[in-house]
Scaffold this active site. Structure first.
Site, PDB file in Angstrom:
ATOM      1  N   ASP A   1       2.083   2.785   3.521  1.00  0.00           N
ATOM      2  CA  ASP A   1       1.138   3.897   3.373  1.00  0.00           C
ATOM      3  C   ASP A   1       1.904   5.203   3.220  1.00  0.00           C
ATOM      4  OD1 ASP A   1      -1.268   5.221   3.084  1.00  0.00           O
ATOM      5  OD2 ASP A   1      -1.652   5.371   5.232  1.00  0.00           O
TER       6      ASP A   1
ATOM      7  N   HIS B   1       1.305   5.426  -1.782  1.00  0.00           N
ATOM      8  CA  HIS B   1       0.846   6.538  -2.622  1.00  0.00           C
ATOM      9  C   HIS B   1       2.081   7.127  -3.292  1.00  0.00           C
ATOM     10  CE1 HIS B   1      -3.048   6.610  -0.439  1.00  0.00           C
ATOM     11  NE2 HIS B   1      -2.292   6.183   0.552  1.00  0.00           N
TER      12      HIS B   1
ATOM     13  N   LYS C   1      -9.965  -0.568  -4.328  1.00  0.00           N
ATOM     14  CA  LYS C   1      -9.814   0.116  -3.042  1.00  0.00           C
ATOM     15  C   LYS C   1     -11.135   0.794  -2.686  1.00  0.00           C
ATOM     16  CE  LYS C   1      -7.824   1.947   0.573  1.00  0.00           C
ATOM     17  NZ  LYS C   1      -6.774   2.941   0.650  1.00  0.00           N
TER      18      LYS C   1
ATOM     19  N   HIS D   1      -3.850  -0.614   6.636  1.00  0.00           N
ATOM     20  CA  HIS D   1      -3.233   0.168   7.728  1.00  0.00           C
ATOM     21  C   HIS D   1      -4.036   0.116   9.025  1.00  0.00           C
ATOM     22  CE1 HIS D   1      -6.037   3.004   5.976  1.00  0.00           C
ATOM     23  NE2 HIS D   1      -5.234   3.380   5.000  1.00  0.00           N
TER      24      HIS D   1
ATOM     25  N   HIS E   1       0.881  -1.195   0.000  1.00  0.00           N
ATOM     26  CA  HIS E   1       0.000   0.000   0.000  1.00  0.00           C
ATOM     27  C   HIS E   1       0.906   1.230   0.000  1.00  0.00           C
ATOM     28  CE1 HIS E   1      -3.611   2.272   2.030  1.00  0.00           C
ATOM     29  NE2 HIS E   1      -2.702   3.174   1.664  1.00  0.00           N
TER      30      HIS E   1
ATOM     31  N   HIS F   1     -10.172   1.122   3.316  1.00  0.00           N
ATOM     32  CA  HIS F   1      -9.825   2.147   4.301  1.00  0.00           C
ATOM     33  C   HIS F   1     -10.924   2.054   5.366  1.00  0.00           C
ATOM     34  CE1 HIS F   1      -8.025   6.057   5.662  1.00  0.00           C
ATOM     35  NE2 HIS F   1      -9.148   6.008   6.353  1.00  0.00           N
TER      36      HIS F   1
END
Ligand code: NCD
Ligand code: ZN
Length: 343
Positions: free
Chosen positions: A247, A15, A99, A174, A13, A136
């Protein structure tokens, strides 16, 4: 000199953004990891296979020539995602998951899902075609205390999703609470969770130690010490259900050090070193390879990597910032010293 060699890990995971920010951060991730699950919360979000393939090309063209790195693409689930799109995602060798962002839960989640019932047809198709759902896991409710949003999500929405789609592969992303850890441990083998370095290393005091420290602010927010300890037990305890996710979420320094600072910690610069620190502090360096290199690919049904990486015990200072083009980002633990260094 003390060294630690392990199978090259993957980041489940991350970004990496796009444009100049992508060009600033991607070398860090590509050095640390063989593969990474790429989050789709761009502006606009990556909702179709075609967009994900274009984004994949952009990432590959930003990866330094000397490294080989494989971006594992994901699609952003919306209420209007079609069943056909789910099928083509499941068919594509480049798309590995959808996601689910509850609308309004975090950065660029406005296009997310406001009621999980809206995506039941999509989830049914995902279950049938066996493509994982990454969640999430926080409720979006102003009346719910920010520290309770994950616990609340687990006991309401996650319970319902796993009950109604018992065959769906689900990753609770997370995780930050003892309740989430307990739920995942008690669920079937198709339910797993990822854990970040910051949630293993810090509790919520870090955000408010002697002043407001925006570089420790991420979502889900850091929790109390008892939750951190539950996460450490999960990560170091040998269970196959927990695996690595940085993350890493870069935001410009000016947007973090701001009256309304963005959520996200940048950790790609020292990801393995941060995990090595917490595993060593808990006498569990021998469990790091399972967590970082084996449990993730096994869950995603991908081959384990064949290369290795070596960490050496050699103190180094994390820079105050990384800058490139018009980008300046402040890494997690800027200016501090770490004892492990990735060779
Ligand atoms: C992430 C981001 O900035 O994209 N921020 C964060 O605090 N983790 C979004 C997310 O994963 O919640
Ligand atoms: Zn994230």
């Amino acid at each position: 000199m003390k060294t630690l060699t392990l199978t090259k890990p993957d980041d489940w995971h991350v970004h990496v953004r796009n444009g100049a920010l992508l060009r600033t951060v991607i070398a860090h991730t590509a050095k640390q990891f063989a593969r990474a699950i790429i989050m789709p919360n761009l502006k606009p979000p990556v909702t179709t296979v075609a967009q994900a393939l274009a984004y994949r090309e952009e990432i590959l063209s930003a990866v330094p020539a000397e490294t080989s790195f494989e971006p594992l693409m994901t699609l952003y689930m919306t209420a209007s995602t079609s069943v056909e799109e789910v099928k083509s995602a499941a068919d594509s060798p480049y798309i590995h998951a959808f996601k689910l962002y509850p609308a309004g839960a975090t950065t660029n989640s406005d296009a997310g899902v406001s009621d999980v019932k809206q995506i039941y047809r999509q989830l049914e198709t995902m279950e049938k075609f066996d493509i994982p759902l990454l969640i999430h896991g926080e409720v979006v409710d102003e009346r719910c205390d920010i520290f309770d949003r994950e616990k609340q999500f687990v006991s309401t929405h996650l319970e319902a999703i796993t009950r109604d789609f018992p065959g769906l592969r689900v990753v609770l992303e997370h995780v930050t609470t003892a309740e989430a850890v307990y739920f995942v441990e008690s669920a079937g083998p198709n339910v797993a969770a990822t854990i970040t370095p910051q949630h293993l290393l810090f509790n919520r005091n870090a955000i408010l130690a002697g002043g407001i420290r925006p570089h420790f602010y991420c979502l889900p927010i850091l929790k109390r010490e008892e939750h951190r300890l539950a996460l450490v037990r999960a990560a170091t305890g040998g269970s196959q259900k927990f695996f690595l996710c940085t993350d890493s979420a870069p935001h410009l320094t000016a947007l973090k050090e701001n009256a309304c600072g963005c959520a996200g910690c940048y950790s790609a610069h020292a990801a393995l070193e941060l995990y090595a620190k917490v595993f060593e502090e808990n006498g569990a360096l021998d469990k790091l390879e399972n967590f970082a290199s084996f449990n993730g690919p096994d869950f995603y049904r991908l081959p384990r990597n064949s290369e290795v990486v070596t960490l050496i015990k050699s103190p180094w200072n994390i820079p105050d910032f990384y800058a490139n083009e018009d980008v300046r980002i402040t890494p997690l633990l800027a200016g501090e010293t770490l004892s492990w260094k990735l060779q």
